[in-house]
Design an enzyme around this catalytic site. Structure first.
Site, short mmCIF file in Angstrom:
data_model
loop_
_atom_site.label_atom_id
_atom_site.label_comp_id
_atom_site.label_asym_id
_atom_site.label_seq_id
_atom_site.Cartn_x
_atom_site.Cartn_y
_atom_site.Cartn_z
N HIS A 24 -35.26 12.01 -40.71
CA HIS A 24 -36.15 13.19 -40.64
C HIS A 24 -35.57 14.41 -41.37
CE1 HIS A 24 -33.69 14.10 -37.10
NE2 HIS A 24 -34.29 13.18 -36.38
N HIS A 78 -31.73 9.24 -23.59
CA HIS A 78 -32.50 10.10 -24.49
C HIS A 78 -33.74 9.36 -24.94
CE1 HIS A 78 -33.57 12.89 -27.55
NE2 HIS A 78 -32.75 12.51 -28.51
N GLU A 80 -35.73 9.94 -27.59
CA GLU A 80 -36.01 9.82 -29.02
C GLU A 80 -35.95 8.36 -29.46
OE1 GLU A 80 -35.02 12.20 -33.17
OE2 GLU A 80 -33.66 12.38 -31.47
N ASP A 82 -35.03 6.49 -31.95
CA ASP A 82 -33.89 5.73 -32.48
C ASP A 82 -33.03 5.18 -31.35
OD1 ASP A 82 -33.36 8.48 -32.06
OD2 ASP A 82 -31.53 8.39 -33.24
N HIS A 145 -30.14 16.96 -27.81
CA HIS A 145 -30.86 18.05 -28.48
C HIS A 145 -32.35 18.05 -28.15
CE1 HIS A 145 -32.29 15.31 -31.93
NE2 HIS A 145 -31.64 14.54 -31.07
N ASP A 164 -26.27 11.37 -28.20
CA ASP A 164 -26.16 12.01 -29.51
C ASP A 164 -24.90 12.87 -29.65
OD1 ASP A 164 -28.33 11.05 -30.96
OD2 ASP A 164 -29.72 12.42 -30.01
N TYR A 192 -23.32 15.82 -38.79
CA TYR A 192 -24.23 15.55 -37.67
C TYR A 192 -24.34 16.79 -36.78
CZ TYR A 192 -26.58 12.92 -34.03
OH TYR A 192 -27.51 12.49 -33.13
N HIS A 223 -24.37 7.05 -32.01
CA HIS A 223 -24.33 6.90 -33.47
C HIS A 223 -22.88 6.88 -33.91
CE1 HIS A 223 -28.63 7.47 -34.04
NE2 HIS A 223 -28.60 8.64 -33.45
#
Length: 387
Positions: A24, A78, A80, A82, A145, A164, A192, A223
């Site tokens: 993104h 989380h 999100e 991914d 986040h 994250d 990051y 990640h």
């Protein structure tokens, strides 16, 4: 990525995305990983999942260890996608699993994405979950986040599953920080932080003492590599990056149509160098904005230039300033510059945008009609050096 045992009975079972180059708007030049972790105990637990296209890879790695139908808990740190994209596939196999998520925002987010039919178990900061020999403790980290974020801590193993936080977009078949080039891992951790975590530096600063109070010998993020030899180092870097202290560094960021604005940029670099500042020059045609942000984070001066195109700044410059706005960086000095043919609206527009970010505008906009003369370039250099 083969399954890797972090500690007896705890495995990394996620996926490597070797070829992804955009996340993104953020360039992932070294690819990415989507890390997930399996704990074998009286209650078998999966912590986080992977991006939807890697669902079968995740399930196949789990099958090397245990039948995924036997999973008792799936912890979603989380929402999100991914991290949660594979949840429908996992829950289809692990039909009796309880889906653990943060209250209330994780619950809201997962229901919005995947419906209400799962056996949800919302938790809040301080809640614990017994797996048998091990315990999971949950710490809410809202706005790190997204509003739903939390981290999961296993005190018996001293592992923080940080989602994250402390992550890097870094594709490697090695899973630990002491197995890779540490400089590369830290570069990607900085990038990051600058692009993903920086807009939420205040929540990060509040969370760091809570994390430091835990007895941690491993940080398993969602990640990149797992921190085991440099846990204190990455926590200290997050403390440094989340502070408002700048370095004696200046960035000159520009685009140019026929090299006139570029010539001005070179003169500004000379002027800033005469001030004794470490100065970096970035042409927005050549360097992606997300790569520049690693330097923006601690820079004292942000200088932005654009010629005028159809009464506007160039789209590359507008994109950079829009992206910069989203990172909510403060405590910067700035000024705008550029060449123009007749209208010259771009430079005041850049100045106005930089001022709207709360930066200290240390010079009035510097505008040159058409091609700057050697005398004009020298005048710009002297003016900047005198700041």
């Amino acid at each position: 990525m083969n399954k890797v045992e972090l500690k007896p009975g705890i495995y990394a079972v996620g996926a490597i995305d070797w070829n992804v180059r955009s996340f993104h708007g953020y360039t992932t030049n070294r690819g990415a990983t989507y890390n997930a972790y399996l704990i074998i105990d009286e209650k078998i637990t999966l912590i986080d999942s992977v991006k939807v296209g890697f669902t079968e890879e995740l399930l196949n790695r789990i099958r090397e260890i245990v039948d995924p139908a036997k999973i008792d808990y799936v912890v979603s740190n989380h929402v999100e996608m991914d991290h949660s994209g594979a949840l429908p596939g996992v829950m289809e196999v692990a039909k009796n699993a309880t889906l653990v998520t943060s209250a209330p925002n994780g619950l809201k987010g997962l229901m919005a994405h995947y419906g209400k039919d799962y056996n949800y178990f919302p938790v809040k900061s301080g809640d614990t979950l017994s797996l048998g020999k091990r315990t999971l403790s949950f710490l809410g980290t809202p706005m790190l986040h997204w509003p739903d974020n939390m981290v999961t801590y296993c005190p018996e193993e001293k592992i923080l599953f940080s989602n994250d936080a402390f992550g890097q977009h870094y594709a490697t078949n090695k899973r630990f920080d002491d197995e890779v080039d540490l400089d590369k891992a830290m570069q990607e951790a900085l990038k990051y932080y600058a692009n993903i975590i920086q807009p939420y530096q205040l929540p990060m600063k509040k969370t760091l003492p809570l994390i430091e109070a835990l007895d941690i010998d491993m940080i398993a993020s969602s990640h990149g590599v797992i921190w085991r030899s440099h846990v204190k180092d990455i926590i200290e870097k997050y403390r440094e990056w989340s502070s408002a202290e700048n370095e004696e560094k200046a960035l000159v960021i520009y685009d140019s149509m026929w090299h006139s604005t570029e010539k001005m940029a070179f003169s500004i670099v000379e002027g800033l160098s005469r001030k004794g500042l470490t100065t970096h020059l970035y042409d927005l045609k050549e360097t992606h904005i997300s790569d520049i942000m690693s330097e923006v984070l601690k820079a004292d001066y942000i200088v932005v230039g654009s010629p005028t195109l159809n009464h506007c700044m160039l789209p590359t410059v507008a994109s950079f300033l829009c992206y910069l706005d989203g990172l909510t960086l403060k405590n910067k000095k700035a000024f705008a510059f550029g060449s123009y043919g007749w209208g010259g609206q771009s430079v005041p527009a850049v100045h106005e945008k930089l001022a709207s970010l709360g930066y200290e505008m240390v010079l009035d906009p510097i505008k040159i009609n058409y091609i700057p003369t050697p005398e004009q370039l020298r005048e710009i250099e002297d003016k900047v050096a005198a700041l």
